[in-house]
Motif scaffolding. Structure first.
Motif, PDB file in Angstrom:
ATOM      1  N   SER A 364     -13.660  12.280   4.207  1.00 22.40           N
ATOM      2  CA  SER A 364     -12.263  12.684   4.419  1.00 22.40           C
ATOM      3  C   SER A 364     -11.572  13.127   3.136  1.00 22.40           C
ATOM      4  CB  SER A 364     -11.466  11.512   5.014  1.00 22.40           C
ATOM      5  OG  SER A 364     -12.009  11.069   6.227  1.00 22.40           O
ATOM      6  N   LEU A 365     -12.172  12.850   1.990  1.00 16.78           N
ATOM      7  CA  LEU A 365     -11.461  13.036   0.725  1.00 16.78           C
ATOM      8  C   LEU A 365     -11.004  14.475   0.496  1.00 16.78           C
ATOM      9  CD1 LEU A 365     -13.439  10.761  -1.768  1.00 16.78           C
ATOM     10  CD2 LEU A 365     -11.038  10.554  -1.111  1.00 16.78           C
ATOM     11  N   ASP A 366     -11.917  15.417   0.524  1.00 15.96           N
ATOM     12  CA  ASP A 366     -11.546  16.801   0.206  1.00 15.96           C
ATOM     13  C   ASP A 366     -10.500  17.354   1.172  1.00 15.96           C
ATOM     14  OD1 ASP A 366     -13.118  16.893  -2.045  1.00 15.96           O
ATOM     15  OD2 ASP A 366     -14.848  17.795  -1.032  1.00 15.96           O
ATOM     16  N   PRO A 367     -10.661  17.165   2.485  1.00 17.90           N
ATOM     17  CA  PRO A 367      -9.608  17.657   3.387  1.00 17.90           C
ATOM     18  C   PRO A 367      -8.247  17.019   3.122  1.00 17.90           C
ATOM     19  CG  PRO A 367     -11.604  17.171   4.625  1.00 17.90           C
ATOM     20  CD  PRO A 367     -11.819  16.647   3.251  1.00 17.90           C
ATOM     21  N   LEU A 368      -8.230  15.732   2.804  1.00 21.38           N
ATOM     22  CA  LEU A 368      -6.949  15.064   2.534  1.00 21.38           C
ATOM     23  C   LEU A 368      -6.324  15.572   1.239  1.00 21.38           C
ATOM     24  CD1 LEU A 368      -7.833  11.417   3.605  1.00 21.38           C
ATOM     25  CD2 LEU A 368      -6.102  12.885   4.663  1.00 21.38           C
ATOM     26  N   ILE A 369      -7.135  15.772   0.232  1.00 18.65           N
ATOM     27  CA  ILE A 369      -6.607  16.318  -1.026  1.00 18.65           C
ATOM     28  C   ILE A 369      -6.019  17.703  -0.778  1.00 18.65           C
ATOM     29  CG2 ILE A 369      -7.243  17.134  -3.332  1.00 18.65           C
ATOM     30  CD1 ILE A 369      -9.319  14.833  -3.396  1.00 18.65           C
ATOM     31  N   GLY A 388      -4.215   6.795  -0.996  1.00 21.51           N
ATOM     32  CA  GLY A 388      -3.925   5.497  -1.599  1.00 21.51           C
ATOM     33  C   GLY A 388      -4.664   4.368  -0.908  1.00 21.51           C
ATOM     34  N   GLU A 389      -4.800   4.459   0.420  1.00 20.18           N
ATOM     35  CA  GLU A 389      -5.510   3.423   1.163  1.00 20.18           C
ATOM     36  C   GLU A 389      -7.000   3.394   0.828  1.00 20.18           C
ATOM     37  OE1 GLU A 389      -3.941   1.031   3.833  1.00 20.18           O
ATOM     38  OE2 GLU A 389      -2.949   1.528   1.949  1.00 20.18           O
ATOM     39  N   ALA A 395     -10.437   8.384  -6.503  1.00 23.59           N
ATOM     40  CA  ALA A 395     -10.098   8.674  -7.906  1.00 23.59           C
ATOM     41  C   ALA A 395     -10.011  10.176  -8.171  1.00 23.59           C
ATOM     42  CB  ALA A 395     -11.122   8.027  -8.837  1.00 23.59           C
ATOM     43  N   GLN A 396     -10.811  10.970  -7.476  1.00 26.33           N
ATOM     44  CA  GLN A 396     -10.787  12.415  -7.704  1.00 26.33           C
ATOM     45  C   GLN A 396      -9.468  13.047  -7.254  1.00 26.33           C
ATOM     46  OE1 GLN A 396     -14.096  12.782  -4.788  1.00 26.33           O
ATOM     47  NE2 GLN A 396     -13.075  14.662  -4.095  1.00 26.33           N
ATOM     48  N   ARG A 424      -5.389   3.377  -9.241  1.00 29.63           N
ATOM     49  CA  ARG A 424      -5.474   2.747 -10.566  1.00 29.63           C
ATOM     50  C   ARG A 424      -6.599   3.322 -11.430  1.00 29.63           C
ATOM     51  NH1 ARG A 424      -6.728  -2.387 -10.981  1.00 29.63           N
ATOM     52  NH2 ARG A 424      -5.275  -2.932 -12.621  1.00 29.63           N
ATOM     53  N   ARG A 425      -6.772   4.611 -11.387  1.00 28.78           N
ATOM     54  CA  ARG A 425      -7.768   5.276 -12.219  1.00 28.78           C
ATOM     55  C   ARG A 425      -7.110   6.461 -12.925  1.00 28.78           C
ATOM     56  NH1 ARG A 425     -10.007   1.255 -11.468  1.00 28.78           N
ATOM     57  NH2 ARG A 425     -12.159   0.848 -10.811  1.00 28.78           N
TER      58      ARG A 425
END
Length: 531
Positions: A364-369, A388-389, A395-396, A424-425
């Protein structure tokens, strides 16, 4: 027990943690002298009779309650649920029912708390917790707080939920720790005696990397007894694995052996059959169920929508694009009915699709970003929340979330700020922007709302809270945090104070002590004795 000297905390065992995850609360008694509760009760009664309700200042007004909060049992409960670095939130309150109070019905009293006085998204993972303490004997007849088991994951309370409220009764000294979002209510005071309940709020500082309780079994098992009306093994095991710090938050579920059901059972009239069907689909990762599961999101049936979220999470990557499309469709409708400009005095429920995307994880990371750049304010808010969740897994996303701190929407800014505090990164990227937010706000954020809080107050609170979570990593902001101790908003100053304590340099601690010494309270002073 004196200041600076604490006994070892008494951590929860596995069964207590299972009860917390399933029901949303655990009740216990701190081992303190019995006469302490009467001293506290008398002081609280004097406060409400002769003075006023001190609100957030109730603890310094009745400092004996510190003995309760620092007891091994309360410390152990907080560490177990929130981790060893938990933060004490500045919001506290004495909920008092006077003998002659006009009372509503229990059902009318049922509610889920606001993140007073802030607007903040509700969270499934245990990031906020509430300690509730009774200084007097609290049988059912005096109107103790009632909890509604399992509703900590609900978007809202249903009429059926309100019928499931259970009293948290007990003798003087009874304490409960609850998930912040659980439905609850003040009971009916039939005894017509003074009734006090004091609540304290605590916040998780960092994601779990290992169990913080006395864990003997890393695989989820349903509690021996639970009060939630339905078996939510799929959801409970996911939360358990998150609290255990596992990378695969479906590990425990995969170790189970749910019964086999067909897709048609998703529409069964019996709720428990529908839930069992979703457990079966989650185990087989049946992608044919994706459209039907998405249709169950954001529905009034709270148990079904919750199970649908985590079933989609178990299916994983094939559900990502349909969920993104669902979110965008909802965001288009939401932007026609915009997010309230204040976002004050309440809790905001994010879209169920976003909770499912969080449960899916890495795919899910890339679509959410990408959604952080979307023209829809609601889409950006939901994407920031979801990232955030995911904690350090996201971190990316730090560069994109940092850019969100310049968004015109304070709702986006606040949500992105919270997200950065959870991740926190790469804090060097966003600390300068957070420093600017503490110093300068947009003119349109200055309009007072309820309790005279402005949106900019809330931006500053969230920013100060991030510095608290960063601890020693916030050392570059020490000078600004020292200045922030003079912030006119007490929440901002409180988080700045705790951030400085965690930074811990000699200069930071000098500032902490100077601030506290100036505000020292002489509890022996009273009317008729001024010195």
């Amino acid at each position: 027990m004196g200041y600076g000297r604490r006994e070892d905390p008494k951590l929860f065992n596995d069964e207590q943690m299972r009860q917390y995850i399933a029901d949303g609360y655990v009740v216990f008694e701190p081992d303190v002298p019995n006469d302490l509760h009467e001293t506290i009760r008398q002081k609280l009664q004097f406060m409400v009779d002769e003075e006023f309700n001190y609100g957030n200042n109730v603890l310094p007004r009745v400092p004996e309650m510190d003995r309760i909060l620092n007891s091994p049992e309360v410390q152990g409960a907080l560490i177990s649920v929130l981790g060893p670095g938990y933060i004490e939130h500045p919001h506290r309150f004495c909920h008092y029912i006077s003998p002659d109070a006009t009372q509503r019905t229990l059902a009318q009293n049922c509610h889920q708390d606001s993140y007073t006085p802030l607007g903040r998204p509700r969270q499934h993972y245990p990031r906020f917790a509430r300690i509730m303490y009774y200084p007097q004997d609290s049988p059912v007849e005096i109107g103790p707080t009632h909890a509604i088991p399992g509703t900590q994951y609900h978007r809202r309370l249903t009429d059926q939920d309100r019928q499931n409220a259970i009293p948290i009764a007990g003798k003087a000294g009874t304490v409960s720790i609850t998930h912040f979002d659980i439905g609850h209510a003040a009971g009916i005071n039939a005894l017509r005696q003074p009734r006090h309940m004091i609540k304290f709020i605590y916040v998780r500082a960092e994601e779990p990397t290992a169990p913080s309780w006395d864990c003997r079994d890393h695989i989820w098992r349903n509690p021996e007894t639970y009060k939630t009306p339905h078996d939510l093994h799929l959801i409970w095991s996911h939360i358990w694995d998150w609290l255990c710090g596992k990378k695969d938050q479906y590990e425990s579920f995969c170790a189970s052996d749910p019964a086999t059901y067909g897709l048609e059972d998703l529409h069964h009239n019996n709720l428990d059959k529908r839930l069992a069907a979703m457990h079966s689909i989650a185990a087989t990762k049946n992608t044919d169920a994706i459209p039907a599961l998405i249709n169950k999101l954001n529905t009034d049936d709270q148990w079904t929508r919750l199970a649908a979220i985590y079933t989609l999470g178990a299916i994983g990557q094939p559900a990502v694009q349909p969920l993104i499309e669902t979110l965008l469709d909802t965001a288009t409708h939401k932007d026609e009915n915009p997010v309230p400009t204040s976002w004050n005095e309440g809790a905001i429920s994010m879209e169920d699709a976003v909770h499912a995307l969080v449960a899916i994880g890495t795919p899910s990371l890339d679509p959410l970003i990408g959604l952080l750049e979307n023209s829809s304010e609601w889409a950006r808010i939901n994407a920031a929340f979801a990232l955030g969740e995911m904690d350090t897994l996201a971190a990316q996303a730090v560069p994109a979330l940092t850019r969100c701190l310049d968004d015109a929407s304070h709702c986006v800014v606040r949500t992105a700020t919270d997200a950065l505090g959870s991740i926190r990164r790469n804090s060097k990227e966003f600390i300068p922007v957070l420093e600017r937010l503490l110093k300068v706000g947009r003119p349109e954020w200055q309009m007072p709302d309820r309790r005279d809080w402005t949106p900019y107050d809330q931006v500053r609170v969230n920013a100060a809270m991030v510095f608290t979570r960063l601890g020693k990593d916030a050392i570059s902001a020490e000078a600004l945090l020292l200045d922030t101790l003079s912030d006119p908003n007490g929440h901002v100053a409180a988080f700045a104070l705790e951030a400085l304590r965690r930074i811990g340099t000699p200069s930071a601690m000098d500032g902490v002590m100077e601030y506290l010494m100036t505000r020292r309270w002489d509890e022996s002073i009273e009317k008729g004795r001024l010195f």
